[in-house]
Design an enzyme around this catalytic site. Structure first.
Site, PDB file in Angstrom:
ATOM      1  N   CYS A 219       0.853  -1.192   0.000  1.00  9.18           N
ATOM      2  CA  CYS A 219       0.000   0.000   0.000  1.00  9.18           C
ATOM      3  C   CYS A 219       0.891   1.245   0.000  1.00  9.18           C
ATOM      4  CB  CYS A 219      -0.884  -0.004   1.232  1.00  9.18           C
ATOM      5  SG  CYS A 219      -1.872  -1.493   1.338  1.00  9.18           S
TER       6      CYS A 219
ATOM      7  N   ARG B 190       0.710   2.553  -8.775  1.00  5.11           N
ATOM      8  CA  ARG B 190       0.671   1.097  -8.713  1.00  5.11           C
ATOM      9  C   ARG B 190      -0.760   0.584  -8.651  1.00  5.11           C
ATOM     10  NH1 ARG B 190       5.388  -0.152  -4.427  1.00  5.11           N
ATOM     11  NH2 ARG B 190       4.152   1.172  -3.094  1.00  5.11           N
TER      12      ARG B 190
ATOM     13  N   TRP C  65      -3.784  -1.409  -1.341  1.00  8.10           N
ATOM     14  CA  TRP C  65      -3.721  -2.574  -2.231  1.00  8.10           C
ATOM     15  C   TRP C  65      -4.263  -3.709  -1.380  1.00  8.10           C
ATOM     16  CZ3 TRP C  65      -2.759  -4.320  -7.048  1.00  8.10           C
ATOM     17  CH2 TRP C  65      -2.481  -5.678  -7.207  1.00  8.10           C
TER      18      TRP C  65
ATOM     19  N   ASN D 192       0.821  -0.835   6.109  1.00 11.61           N
ATOM     20  CA  ASN D 192       1.183  -1.570   4.892  1.00 11.61           C
ATOM     21  C   ASN D 192       1.818  -2.870   5.363  1.00 11.61           C
ATOM     22  OD1 ASN D 192       1.885  -2.369   2.339  1.00 11.61           O
ATOM     23  ND2 ASN D 192       3.681  -1.043   2.213  1.00 11.61           N
ATOM     24  N   GLY D 193       1.307  -4.022   4.919  1.00 10.30           N
ATOM     25  CA  GLY D 193       1.874  -5.305   5.345  1.00 10.30           C
ATOM     26  C   GLY D 193       0.762  -6.300   5.647  1.00 10.30           C
TER      27      GLY D 193
ATOM     28  N   GLU E 185       7.817 -20.478 -20.240  1.00  3.94           N
ATOM     29  CA  GLU E 185       7.775 -19.147 -19.610  1.00  3.94           C
ATOM     30  C   GLU E 185       8.953 -18.297 -20.081  1.00  3.94           C
ATOM     31  OE1 GLU E 185       5.573 -17.574 -18.279  1.00  3.94           O
ATOM     32  OE2 GLU E 185       6.589 -15.894 -17.305  1.00  3.94           O
TER      33      GLU E 185
ATOM     34  N   LYS F 241       8.515 -14.729 -21.995  1.00  2.00           N
ATOM     35  CA  LYS F 241       9.135 -13.492 -21.498  1.00  2.00           C
ATOM     36  C   LYS F 241       9.948 -12.828 -22.586  1.00  2.00           C
ATOM     37  CE  LYS F 241       7.491 -13.641 -18.591  1.00  2.00           C
ATOM     38  NZ  LYS F 241       6.139 -13.401 -18.438  1.00  2.00           N
TER      39      LYS F 241
ATOM     40  N   GLU G  95       7.828 -11.399 -25.587  1.00  3.86           N
ATOM     41  CA  GLU G  95       6.901 -10.279 -25.345  1.00  3.86           C
ATOM     42  C   GLU G  95       7.622  -8.980 -25.015  1.00  3.86           C
ATOM     43  OE1 GLU G  95       4.125 -10.575 -22.086  1.00  3.86           O
ATOM     44  OE2 GLU G  95       5.483 -11.793 -20.921  1.00  3.86           O
TER      45      GLU G  95
ATOM     46  N   HIS H  75      11.570 -34.078 -33.867  1.00  3.42           N
ATOM     47  CA  HIS H  75      10.332 -34.360 -34.624  1.00  3.42           C
ATOM     48  C   HIS H  75       9.950 -33.213 -35.543  1.00  3.42           C
ATOM     49  CE1 HIS H  75       9.627 -38.055 -32.381  1.00  3.42           C
ATOM     50  NE2 HIS H  75      10.027 -37.379 -31.316  1.00  3.42           N
TER      51      HIS H  75
ATOM     52  N   LYS I  93      -1.890  -5.294 -19.790  1.00  2.00           N
ATOM     53  CA  LYS I  93      -1.586  -5.995 -18.547  1.00  2.00           C
ATOM     54  C   LYS I  93      -2.681  -7.003 -18.208  1.00  2.00           C
ATOM     55  CE  LYS I  93       0.613  -7.181 -14.924  1.00  2.00           C
ATOM     56  NZ  LYS I  93       1.774  -8.098 -15.138  1.00  2.00           N
TER      57      LYS I  93
HETATM   58  C1  AGP Z   1       2.626 -12.661 -19.202  1.00  4.04           C
HETATM   59  O1  AGP Z   1       3.883 -11.999 -19.101  1.00  4.04           O
HETATM   60  C2  AGP Z   1       1.614 -11.834 -19.982  1.00  4.04           C
HETATM   61  N1  AGP Z   1       1.480 -10.547 -19.445  1.00  4.04           N
HETATM   62  C3  AGP Z   1       0.291 -12.590 -20.182  1.00  4.04           C
HETATM   63  O2  AGP Z   1       0.594 -13.825 -20.809  1.00  4.04           O
HETATM   64  C4  AGP Z   1      -0.511 -12.893 -18.887  1.00  4.04           C
HETATM   65  O3  AGP Z   1       0.151 -13.853 -18.114  1.00  4.04           O
HETATM   66  C5  AGP Z   1      -1.877 -13.448 -19.316  1.00  4.04           C
HETATM   67  O4  AGP Z   1      -2.549 -12.441 -20.055  1.00  4.04           O
HETATM   68  C6  AGP Z   1      -2.748 -13.871 -18.121  1.00  4.04           C
HETATM   69  O5  AGP Z   1      -2.991 -12.773 -17.297  1.00  4.04           O
HETATM   70  P1  AGP Z   1      -3.618 -13.039 -15.826  1.00  4.04           P
HETATM   71  O6  AGP Z   1      -2.622 -13.837 -15.064  1.00  4.04           O
HETATM   72  O7  AGP Z   1      -3.836 -11.664 -15.253  1.00  4.04           O
HETATM   73  O8  AGP Z   1      -4.903 -13.791 -16.021  1.00  4.04           O
END
Ligand code: AGP
Length: 614
Positions: A2, A27, A79, A106-107, A487, A491, A494, A510, A609
């Protein structure tokens, strides 16, 4: 995570507190509040929503007397961790009806339920669902004219983390601040003192600041600062010069939110684990699942749904649940699950993983699973989000706000919590208490493993510099390292726009191996564990086709190091928990490649996001 601001000094407090909250709001907070003190009176204003909501409340208040004269106040943007983001749950919180004590926090207070029960037995009534109100009521109950003394006594009963600013009606001009695990910065002005949860709310007024240490508590009156420990010993803390720009301060001095969030992971994972591991019983304490051992034992399958990074975390859950619990487990892409008429029913526990709690495909999958009678649990970071509410039960990540579009700390907290779910299922089945203790300790060790990897950032940068110029690459792994490869590729693609693909290492021959040449580097997960030797053979096949190779290897594994062109080391640890340090290594690898390529790291092109559309 927070936002906290406090002020005492010559100037009028309200406008300074509001501007401080706005600097902390970046944030994405869900409610806010302010308390102002004058001679023997404290007034509070709180409102769900953005800071502008509580600002409107204050500016439209017909009684402007305290607002226009108060020189002391505290403020907070929330938050949510305990209790949804509502006005009544917003901070500040206070003691009983005529408040002697008002505070912001906060915590996470782990033992708030026990403390609340004790205070209710003493006749105190509670308005909110928060852990913070418990601390306010406890301090209020101990207050006998000395706020420093009352808060010291209260905090010595608290288990958990806190960053606190408190005021007392009978002590106008006085702020008392304390910290354990959540930062408190004291900004020293010529005729005033400003306290905050991070420097971004201070540096427009002063760059001369004191950072409290854990278990410090301080009484501030104007410019007088008296710092003690929670054992009441007087201590002195050196002031330092904050040399960040305001924008850098919001990122904690890091160049990007993504790097800040990568480095926050040890603490974020500690918060995700806090109060949820019982090493003595060799089990996890996941009250949010709201399932007794007998009910856990009767569940025949764990079914995880999610998207993107959350989907990759779900694959770890599938492996760990089968591995340790001897029960069926599957992970499904949420949209696919929703549209393919899945066979799911009352013997299934469907876990919906979502950092934002707003992903449309995941929400739709939850609704479909509910229609078919499955038990639903959310594994969500944002308290009170749609998926959390729709699931009805679940576990909050407590990872704190994740600003960067590329998910980092959410993934590692998701994996840590999913391992705890696997532990709980395993202990409701055939896992012994001794094996449970080993598993519980391995989970508790994860933050320290991440700290080890973060210390090797300079070495990882050297490797990233060798690979920033490529436009394509493969990530390969097997077993628990396959979701890490997925993953890692997500990363890198993207944030750097490199065409990065992940394959199960055995899949190379394959088809994908046709693409290997000197322009197709291969990043291989070679840390020690089941299947590592076979992946090593795959690496040799790659090198035989001139592909440049990077190996994520176990510290000291000279054989693996000699098999690749470049190595990134992670500490030795069990395969299931090595998912986290291996992923953190690849987060740093991807971040520095994107930085070298000059990409827009926190807001990559075309991405959001939270994907709230199907
Ligand atoms: C991951 O780095 C991306 N931002 C994206 O794949 C994300 O994980 C996906 O859109 C799912 O989002 P969520 O966890 O908020 O559901």
């Amino acid at each position: 995570m927070c936002g906290i601001v406090g002020y005492t000094g010559k100037r009028i407090a309200a406008p300074l507190l509001l501007s401080g909250l706005r600097r902390l709001e970046y944030r994405g907070y869900d409610s806010a509040g302010i308390a102002l003190a004058t001679e023997h009176a404290i007034r509070l204003w709180k409102k769900e929503g953005k800071v502008s909501e509580v600002k409107n409340e204050i500016e439209s208040d017909p009684d402007q007397s305290i607002i226009s004269t108060s020189h002391t106040g505290i403020a907070h943007t929330r938050w949510a961790t305990h209790g949804p983001p509502t006005t009544v749950n917003a901070h500040p919180h206070k003691g009983n009806s005529d408040p002697k004590v008002v505070l912001v926090h906060n915590g996470i207070i782990e033992n708030y339920r026990v403390l609340r029960t004790k205070l209710e037995a003493e006749g105190r009534t509670f308005l909110s669902e928060t852990d913070t109100e418990v601390l306010a009521q406890l301090t209020d109950s101990l207050y006998q004219g000395d706020l420093l003394d009352a808060l010291t006594k209260a905090l010595n009963q608290v288990e958990g983390t806190f960053g606190i600013v408190a005021m007392a009606t009978a002590e106008p001009g006085v702020l008392v601040v304390a910290r354990r695990g959540s930062p408190i910065v004291i900004g020293i002005g010529p005729e005033e003192t400003i306290v905050a949860s991070d420097a971004s709310a201070i540096i427009t007024h002063t760059r001369n600041a004191i950072y409290l240490d854990d278990n410090d508590i301080a009484k501030i009156n104007g410019v007088e600062i008296d710092i003690r420990t929670l054992t009441s010993a007087r201590v002195s803390r050196e002031a330092s010069e904050i040399d960040w720009s305001p924008e850098a301060a919001e990122k904690g001095g890091y160049e990007h939110y993504m790097l800040k969030e990568i480095f926050e992971q040890p603490d974020a994972i500690r918060n995700a684990i806090r109060g949820r591991i019982d090493v003595d019983k060799g089990n996890a304490i996941l009250s949010g699942l709201n399932l007794e051992p007998r009910e856990m034992a009767e569940i025949s399958r764990l079914l995880v749904v999610g998207c993107g990074t959350s989907l990759n975390a779900g694959l770890v859950a599938e492996y760990a649940t089968e591995d340790f619990c001897g029960m069926h487990a599957e992970v499904e892409q949420a949209a696919e699950f929703r549209y393919r008429n899945p066979i799911v029913g009352s013997k299934d526990l469907v876990v919906a993983i979502s950092q934002s709690g707003e992903t449309a495909d995941t929400l739709a999958a939850v609704c479909e699973a509910k229609e078919k009678g499955a038990l639903i649990a959310g594994l969500v970071n944002v308290v009170g989000s749609t998926i959390a509410r729709e699931a009805g039960r679940g576990i909050y990540l407590h990872a704190g706000p994740e600003i960067s579009v590329a998910s980092t700390k959410a993934f590692t907290c998701q994996v840590s919590v999913l391992l705890m779910i696997a532990l709980k299922f395993a202990r409701s089945r055939r896992m012994s208490i001794e094996s449970g203790r080993c598993f519980a300790k391995a989970i508790a060790d994860i933050p320290a493993l991440v700290e080890e990897v973060l210390k090797t950032e300079d070495e990882i940068i050297k490797v990233a510099e060798k690979f920033a110029q490529y436009d394509h690459c493969f990530f390969i792994g097997r077993g628990y390292m396959f979701p890490v490869a997925l993953e890692g590729a997500l990363k890198l693609k993207e944030i750097s726009y490199i065409h990065a693909e992940a394959y199960h290492a055995a899949e190379l021959k394959h088809g994908p191996i046709a693409l290997l040449d000197e322009n197709m580097p291969v990043i291989a997960l070679l840390n020690q564990g089941p299947g590592m030797e076979k992946t090593m053979s795959n690496v040799h096949e790659c090198k035989a086709r001139s592909a440049p190779t990077v190996g994520v290897i176990t510290q000291g594994d000279e054989e693996a190091r000699s098999s690749v062109d470049y190595a990134i080391e992670i500490p030795a640890c069990p395969m299931h928990t090595s998912v986290v340090p291996a992923t953190v290594a690849l987060q740093l690898f991807s971040y520095h490649i994107a930085r070298i390529r000059g990409c827009s790291i926190d807001q990559p092109r075309n991405l959001a996001k939270s994907v709230t559309v199907e």
